[in-house]
Design an enzyme around this catalytic site. Structure first.
Site, PDB file in Angstrom:
ATOM      1  CB  SER A  63      -0.779  -0.118   1.296  1.00 39.16           C
ATOM      2  OG  SER A  63      -2.151  -0.672   0.905  1.00 39.16           O
ATOM      3  CE  LYS A  66      -3.899   0.607  -0.936  1.00 40.33           C
ATOM      4  NZ  LYS A  66      -4.393   0.273   0.207  1.00 40.33           N
ATOM      5  CE1 TYR A 188      -4.371  -1.050  -4.590  1.00 40.11           C
ATOM      6  CE2 TYR A 188      -5.107  -3.397  -4.630  1.00 40.11           C
ATOM      7  CZ  TYR A 188      -5.006  -1.986  -4.074  1.00 40.11           C
ATOM      8  OH  TYR A 188      -4.853  -2.313  -2.577  1.00 40.11           O
ATOM      9  CE1 TYR A 240      -4.554   1.496   4.434  1.00 36.75           C
ATOM     10  CE2 TYR A 240      -3.258   0.355   6.139  1.00 36.75           C
ATOM     11  CZ  TYR A 240      -3.567   0.685   4.642  1.00 36.75           C
ATOM     12  OH  TYR A 240      -2.632   0.237   3.816  1.00 36.75           O
ATOM     13  CB  VAL A 258      -0.369  -5.880   3.877  1.00 36.42           C
ATOM     14  CG1 VAL A 258      -1.315  -5.366   4.826  1.00 36.42           C
ATOM     15  CG2 VAL A 258      -0.183  -6.190   2.460  1.00 36.42           C
TER      16      VAL A 258
HETATM   17  N1  GLN Z   1      -2.460  -5.188  -2.105  1.00 31.93           N
HETATM   18  C1  GLN Z   1      -2.864  -5.213  -0.937  1.00 31.93           C
HETATM   19  C2  GLN Z   1      -4.500  -5.191  -0.919  1.00 31.93           C
HETATM   20  O1  GLN Z   1      -4.892  -4.498  -1.768  1.00 31.93           O
HETATM   21  C3  GLN Z   1      -2.560  -3.926  -0.186  1.00 31.93           C
HETATM   22  C4  GLN Z   1      -3.028  -3.666   1.322  1.00 31.93           C
HETATM   23  C5  GLN Z   1      -2.165  -2.979   2.285  1.00 31.93           C
HETATM   24  O2  GLN Z   1      -0.738  -2.920   2.161  1.00 31.93           O
HETATM   25  N2  GLN Z   1      -2.531  -2.321   3.210  1.00 31.93           N
HETATM   26  O3  GLN Z   1      -5.021  -5.736  -0.091  1.00 31.93           O
END
Ligand code: GLN
Length: 304
Positions: A63, A66, A188, A240, A258
């Site tokens: 993530s 992003k 994505y 988050y 993650v």
């Molecule tokens: N690729 C992961 C997902 O879409 C990314 C989530 C994350 O890093 N929090 O679930």
């Protein structure tokens, strides 16, 4: 500031902590990572570098990507994108479906999955060769051609990404996805699979600490205003339902993934990346947060 000494103290103190943490296993390929890996890289605005541990080992940025896709979308789409995605903290898990339904398909912010999928849709519409062009942008920020997708991770997530498919379908049903669900998710999953070392990611995030200019050659990539907004969104939405806790304990704009990475910046001072795979119950690196809390406490350099 004696960063070498401070980082040694941080490492020694983090080693003593017994923190609860679990590796993300909903993406099977990520579950293979050694939980004891731990690296940190600090890059200062004067070009000096400090690091320890596994800071030169590639990990899945997930993530954290992003922030990079949001930055490219802001360049290409401008303010029109804010009609499709909001800028409010979510206070909910990163993959929440309930919130998206309540808010009629307008994601809370670009750093939760639903928002990042809308951003992916914008990039798929705007870029001639979306995956290649996105990688080119990231390589430019990093000042390195050594950055790539980890195709095994992308494939692994594509096989198991049912919740992301649900989010994308719900966005499509609410007319907030222009391209086909599978095309957007393919982009994505690839963006999330990018593998980088702590050092490469710290170099990449330096643009956000340097008012939108690359540190290595001074080239402007984002306006000062765009950079300010990106940092504001990282500060309020980067973790988050733990964004408040990260602000409270660390006090820097940042973003987690993650894969166990956290990238954070202090405007006009430094960028820092820490990697430790076990995640706390909110999906953020447990040791990574502790290390950054110690760093800003010992240096006195948080933005507050
Ligand atoms: N690729 C992961 C997902 O879409 C990314 C989530 C994350 O890093 N929090 O679930």
């Amino acid at each position: 500031m004696n960063y070498s000494k401070i980082l040694k103290e941080v490492k020694a103190e983090v080693d003593l902590l017994e923190l609860e943490g679990h590796i993300a296993n909903y993406i099977p390929e990520l579950a293979k990572v050694d939980p004891d890996r731990f690296g940190l890289h600090l890059q200062c605005i004067d070009g000096t570098h400090f690091d320890f541990g596994d800071s030169q080992m590639k990990f899945s940025i997930q993530s954290i990507s992003k922030v990079l896709s949001m930055a490219l979308a802001m360049k290409l789409e401008g303010v029109a994108m804010w009609e499709r995605v909001d800028v409010e903290p979510s206070g909910n898990p990163f993959n929440s479906l309930i919130q998206l339904e309540h808010e009629h398909g307008i994601p809370r912010n670009p750093l939760i999955n639903a928002g990042a999928i809308v951003i992916a849709d914008i990039l798929v519409s705007r870029l001639a060769n979306p995956k290649v062009d996105f990688l080119t942008f990231v390589r430019k920020l990093a000042g390195s051609e050594e950055i790539d997708f980890d195709l095994k991770v992308a494939e692994s997530e594509a096989k198991t990404g049912f919740t992301n498919r649900a989010l994308a379908n719900f966005l499509k049903a609410n007319f907030n996805l222009k391209n086909e669900v599978e095309e957007v998710l393919d982009f994505y999953f690839h963006q999330c699979s990018i593998a980088m070392t702590c050092r490469e990611l710290a170099e990449t995030f330096m643009v956000f600490a340097n008012h939108g200019c690359l540190l290595h050659n001074g080239e402007r990539m984002l306006s000062a205003s765009q950079t300010k907004r990106i940092n504001a969104i990282m500060q309020t939405c980067g973790f988050y339902d733990e964004a408040g806790e990260f602000s409270f304990r660390v006090g820097l704009p940042g973003k987690s993934g993650v894969g166990g990475g956290i990238a954070a910046i202090h405007p006009q001072q430094y960028s820092v990346v820490v990697w430790s795979p076990p995640l706390n119950e909110k999906g953020n690196s447990a040791k990574g947060m502790a290390a950054l809390e110690l760093l800003t406490t010992k240096t006195g350099l948080s933005i507050f």
